[in-house]
Design a protein around this motif. Structure first.
Motif, PDB file in Angstrom:
ATOM      1  N   ALA A   1       3.239   6.621  -0.101  1.00  0.00           N
ATOM      2  CA  ALA A   1       3.010   7.191   1.225  1.00  0.00           C
ATOM      3  C   ALA A   1       3.824   6.413   2.254  1.00  0.00           C
TER       4      ALA A   1
ATOM      5  N   PHE B   1       2.092   1.704  -3.468  1.00  0.00           N
ATOM      6  CA  PHE B   1       1.024   2.078  -4.398  1.00  0.00           C
ATOM      7  C   PHE B   1       0.689   3.561  -4.281  1.00  0.00           C
ATOM      8  N   TYR B   2       0.565   4.043  -3.056  1.00  0.00           N
ATOM      9  CA  TYR B   2       0.162   5.427  -2.846  1.00  0.00           C
ATOM     10  C   TYR B   2       1.346   6.371  -2.614  1.00  0.00           C
TER      11      TYR B   2
ATOM     12  N   VAL C   1       0.834  -1.204   0.000  1.00  0.00           N
ATOM     13  CA  VAL C   1       0.000   0.000   0.000  1.00  0.00           C
ATOM     14  C   VAL C   1       0.869   1.254   0.000  1.00  0.00           C
TER      15      VAL C   1
ATOM     16  N   PRO D   1      -1.034   4.250   6.407  1.00  0.00           N
ATOM     17  CA  PRO D   1      -2.265   3.831   5.716  1.00  0.00           C
ATOM     18  C   PRO D   1      -2.284   2.330   5.443  1.00  0.00           C
TER      19      PRO D   1
ATOM     20  N   GLN E   1     -14.634   0.296  -4.654  1.00  0.00           N
ATOM     21  CA  GLN E   1     -15.026   1.252  -3.616  1.00  0.00           C
ATOM     22  C   GLN E   1     -16.541   1.450  -3.655  1.00  0.00           C
TER      23      GLN E   1
ATOM     24  N   TRP F   1       3.537  -2.633  -7.622  1.00  0.00           N
ATOM     25  CA  TRP F   1       3.448  -2.035  -6.290  1.00  0.00           C
ATOM     26  C   TRP F   1       3.842  -3.010  -5.177  1.00  0.00           C
TER      27      TRP F   1
ATOM     28  N   SER G   1      -8.564  -0.066  -2.786  1.00  0.00           N
ATOM     29  CA  SER G   1      -7.824   0.682  -3.791  1.00  0.00           C
ATOM     30  C   SER G   1      -8.529   0.699  -5.143  1.00  0.00           C
TER      31      SER G   1
END
Length: 430
Positions: free
Chosen positions: A105, A102-103, A99, A109, A337, A399, A334
């Motif tokens: 970040a 992917f983001y 994650v 998260p 949603q 990712w 991701s």
């Protein structure tokens, strides 16, 4: 050694195992000390079970089948819940880093999503856990109830809605223990898992050990379909995000090189998202590139709709281009949603639950699995109900760097192919 450790914990039949019917004061003191350590050791063992069973090595998948025994041995519901969490979090340990990749970040998260994803697995196993009875008749009745409860736990964590995040399902090991047995092998694995939760667990453990040794020494990889090739890519995050003509020309050159004359290639498989947005223009470019050949291309793309998009697999030949498969279960959070529509917003990937479980390509009945579908139980089992001849597994794992996620996806796909004696073609981007 494991038997001795379990015996010290006085799991049912351990007294008979040691040939004694009563405990001395010293024995009782030892048991009290063991009882204090038992929850900690069970939790550690569950973590080790999840980590080793889901390492990405297909032959280690049967280690995940030890988890039901550890869950059944838990002295309390709290311990059962923590052991389930340890197993699941260890099995899905690559998620926080994935994650974050992917983001772009930090890990927070990913850590939050990691814990949230484990909730359904932990809740099911905590609610369905049952303590052991005291006397012999109570234990027998408890074994039957516990067996039914674990059967229910397997079903709930394998099927929607809980099965939407049903990663690391122990039934996946069926392909290692019973290659070629199909549904009979799946049933035999379920029986072993259920017996693991009762007082005759030694029988299941011995059978598991024997089957594992036999399988490991006689293991053969799944067969390949003649005339099919996979084209793995190493384009990282840029795969499918460049819609330029030059991007597609470069990709066409890669496919042509992999399927050069003399190799007798009829079908080439590209990874998930390889074609980017699927449009009539992209279809024409590829059809022109395939003109004069008998090659069929199977590749991932995205079809944009007014309220969101579909993650798809398309089939392209010189004569036709069509959407072959729409992903049944995109990655929750991701990609998928559903809450956006609940609040009146557009976006996210659509989940085509239980749609198109098999497709036909080159005269073969194919079970397609895109990325996340390779990690959960119900999409592949739904496809197997339609008796496919081949599995086509594609993914875009850029990712997942520094994690074992892609390796676990491949191991799961291989295990299912071996269980049902199917050919398999896998194409991934990293």
């Amino acid at each position: 050694m494991i038997v001795d450790i379990l015996a010290r914990f006085r799991f049912p039949v351990c007294s008979a195992w040691h040939g004694r019917s009563s405990l001395s004061i010293r024995d009782r003191g030892d048991d009290q000390r063991n009882d204090r350590w038992k929850p900690i050791l069970l939790i550690i063992a569950s973590i080790a079970c999840g980590r080793s069973g889901w390492s990405g090595e297909v032959l280690l998948l049967p280690l995940a089948m030890i988890f039901p025994l550890l869950w059944a041995m838990a002295p309390s519901r709290t311990t059962a819940a923590v052991a389930a969490a340890g197993y699941f979090l260890a099995a899905s340990r690559g998620l926080p880093q994935g994650v974050a990749n992917f983001y772009a970040a930090d890990l927070w998260p990913g850590l939050a999503l990691w814990v949230m994803a484990s909730a359904s697995f932990v809740i099911v196993h905590a609610v369905l856990w049952r303590p052991h009875g005291g006397n012999a008749s109570g234990r027998k009745g408890g074994d039957a109830a516990r067996a039914l409860r674990y059967l229910l736990a397997m079903a709930l964590t394998g099927l929607p809605p809980f099965g939407i995040t049903g990663w690391a399902h122990p039934l996946t090991a069926a392909g290692v223990l019973f290659p070629g047995w199909g549904w009979w092998g799946l049933g035999a694995t379920a029986i072993l898992l259920v017996v693991m939760t009762g007082r005759r667990w030694q029988i299941a453990a011995a059978a598991l050990g024997g089957l594992y040794v036999w399988s490991a020494t006689n293991w053969t990889p799944p067969k390949l379909a003649p005339g099919w090739i996979s084209v793995d890519l190493k384009q990282g995050a840029k795969l499918g995000r460049d819609g330029s003509l030059q991007y597609h020309r470069d990709l066409i050159a890669t496919v042509r090189k992999a399927a050069e004359p003399g190799k007798d290639v009829r079908v080439a498989v590209l990874p998930e998202s390889a074609l980017g947005y699927w449009t009539p223009t992209v279809a024409r470019v590829w059809q022109e590139a395939l003109r004069g050949s008998d090659l069929t291309l199977i590749a991932g793309g995205a079809v944009v709709e007014p309220r969101g998009y579909d993650n798809v697999i398309v089939a392209i030949s010189a004569d036709a281009a069509k959407v072959l498969y729409r992903e049944r279960m995109p990655v929750p959070g991701s990609m998928w949603q559903p809450w956006l529509q609940w609040i009146g917003q557009d976006g996210g990937a659509r989940a085509d639950f239980f749609a198109n479980p098999v497709v036909e390509v080159d005269g073969f009945k194919v079970a397609p699995l895109i990325c996340y579908e390779q990690l959960i139980l119900w999409p592949v089992l739904q496809s197997m109900l339609h008796s496919p001849e081949m599995i086509v597994a594609v993914g875009n794992g850029w990712w997942t760097g520094n994690t074992s996620i892609v390796a676990i996806q491949k191991a799961s796909s291989v295990a299912w192919a071996r269980l049902f004696d199917l050919s398999i073609v896998m194409a991934f981007n990293t």
